[in-house]
Design a protein around this motif. Sequence first.
Motif, PDB file in Angstrom:
ATOM      1  N   ALA A 218     -54.182  12.701  63.306  1.00 13.62           N
ATOM      2  CA  ALA A 218     -55.326  11.822  63.075  1.00 13.62           C
ATOM      3  C   ALA A 218     -56.012  12.166  61.758  1.00 13.62           C
ATOM      4  N   ASP A 219     -56.120  13.454  61.456  1.00 12.87           N
ATOM      5  CA  ASP A 219     -56.737  13.871  60.198  1.00 12.87           C
ATOM      6  C   ASP A 219     -55.801  13.650  59.013  1.00 12.87           C
ATOM      7  N   ARG A 220     -54.528  13.939  59.207  1.00 12.70           N
ATOM      8  CA  ARG A 220     -53.555  13.831  58.120  1.00 12.70           C
ATOM      9  C   ARG A 220     -53.390  12.388  57.652  1.00 12.70           C
ATOM     10  N   LEU A 221     -53.492  11.444  58.570  1.00  8.67           N
ATOM     11  CA  LEU A 221     -53.154  10.056  58.258  1.00  8.67           C
ATOM     12  C   LEU A 221     -54.363   9.126  58.297  1.00  8.67           C
ATOM     13  N   HIS A 222     -55.567   9.670  58.377  1.00 10.34           N
ATOM     14  CA  HIS A 222     -56.728   8.797  58.589  1.00 10.34           C
ATOM     15  C   HIS A 222     -56.962   7.844  57.424  1.00 10.34           C
ATOM     16  N   ALA A 223     -56.522   8.219  56.203  1.00 12.73           N
ATOM     17  CA  ALA A 223     -56.767   7.369  55.035  1.00 12.73           C
ATOM     18  C   ALA A 223     -55.695   6.308  54.823  1.00 12.73           C
ATOM     19  N   LEU A 224     -54.694   6.267  55.693  1.00 12.75           N
ATOM     20  CA  LEU A 224     -53.606   5.302  55.515  1.00 12.75           C
ATOM     21  C   LEU A 224     -54.111   3.865  55.597  1.00 12.75           C
ATOM     22  N   ARG A 225     -53.572   3.040  54.713  1.00  8.16           N
ATOM     23  CA  ARG A 225     -53.756   1.595  54.804  1.00  8.16           C
ATOM     24  C   ARG A 225     -52.470   0.946  54.299  1.00  8.16           C
ATOM     25  N   ALA A 226     -51.869   0.087  55.084  1.00  6.56           N
ATOM     26  CA  ALA A 226     -50.682  -0.627  54.613  1.00  6.56           C
ATOM     27  C   ALA A 226     -51.071  -1.478  53.408  1.00  6.56           C
ATOM     28  N   GLN A 227     -50.294  -1.414  52.348  1.00  5.21           N
ATOM     29  CA  GLN A 227     -50.627  -2.075  51.082  1.00  5.21           C
ATOM     30  C   GLN A 227     -49.699  -3.242  50.745  1.00  5.21           C
TER      31      GLN A 227
END
Length: 433
Positions: A218-227
């Motif tokens: 959850a912390d490692r990937l929290h900034a992900l946004r499909a672009q």
Amino acid sequence: MLSITGQYLARFRRLTADDRSDALLPVTGAQRRFVLVRSLDPSGRPDVVPMFFAFPYGAVDPERLRTAARRLAARHTVLRSRPAVVRGTPVLRVGDPDVHVTRPTPAPGERPADTLRRALADWDPDGPPLRLFLVRDTDREEDIVAVVLDHAVCDGRSLARIVEELGAAYAEDATGPRPPAGERERTEAERAAYREAVLLQLAAEERSETPEATAYWADRLHALRAQAPAARAARVPDGALPSGAAQARLPAPDHGVPFPALLDACRSAARALYGPGHVVPLGYPWGGRPAGADPVVGCFLNTVVFPADTRDEPAAGATADAWWDDLDRADVPFDVVVAAVRAAGSGWTGALDGLLTVDDDSRRPPLRLAGVEGREIHVDGRPVRAPFAVSVTQGAEIRLQMVWDRAVLDDDTAHRAFDALTEALRPAERMVR
């Protein structure tokens, strides 16, 4: 509260509580992802894994090849099992070996590659998971054998074994109508071994779903946004194939390119595709058969997510350090990771903007039929599930390929991304000199 894997197992056990036939088998976390993606696709189209081999005219006996393929499917539970969703529960439905060698009729003026692409596009999602196609190339005086599998029944580590055993089955005496002595017993033993391997895998996945591991992701990937932009058919030029492709060959360092360096190269490609200032979700397969399980054919590789940060160049060694930490939690199933990230407030839906697969040249034996070795060939232009996918084969040289969905990405942008990908690997090339 039960984990996601525990909930799946509980549903499966309720579903099969009164069935002792083993007609329905549980699926691994990796298979669960493939089955659910397929169930959400309006066309029901599964991911398929094709391998293409060219043989001289007359070297392939279609009936003998069909018999060999059926023997192969009889010996491996997963190759005669069809993925399904029963009462909302992903399963494998075990059946009889049902493999045919189809000879698609080419349209007037159609090239062999076009015929094969058309045959794969017409894939019936309710048919057998292993299928063979035979197409004649009159210009090269060759017959092309396509060995094609539903991705839900095998991962990349099973392909070499399937090719090797198909050739061995072809070499066996195929004249008798009955299976060889002891074949039924071997089939039943393999089914038990396959079921046990899947249960061991699910047990490992359930153990991996610790609060600490899910909090890590959850912390490692929290900034992900499909672009990636939304797919639009209008982006595909008239008469163009649905996907584009680019390839390169680079000299290989003595011990190959480290995996973190490949991830950083994909980061460079993502920056060229989607621009700076993002954290882009890229997926790659990782894992292996569970400890203590027989080496059965199947799909056991989890999809691990790499957050490709296009904002700044990473510090030396940063990707490697983070990747080693990721590997400590790589058993957590993909759907569990997505649920954990979303529960932490992220807007990421689980969509991937790119894929990376890495292969070892020594693990790709040619298909050999009665002493004749097939030449592996590639048929590009097939639909791809992700906006772009990078394939790296390491051996005496680095074979680099990138394919992209033309409904999502235009060719000029994709070629710039491939140039960035290749340039990022130039330091590995310079190490050879």
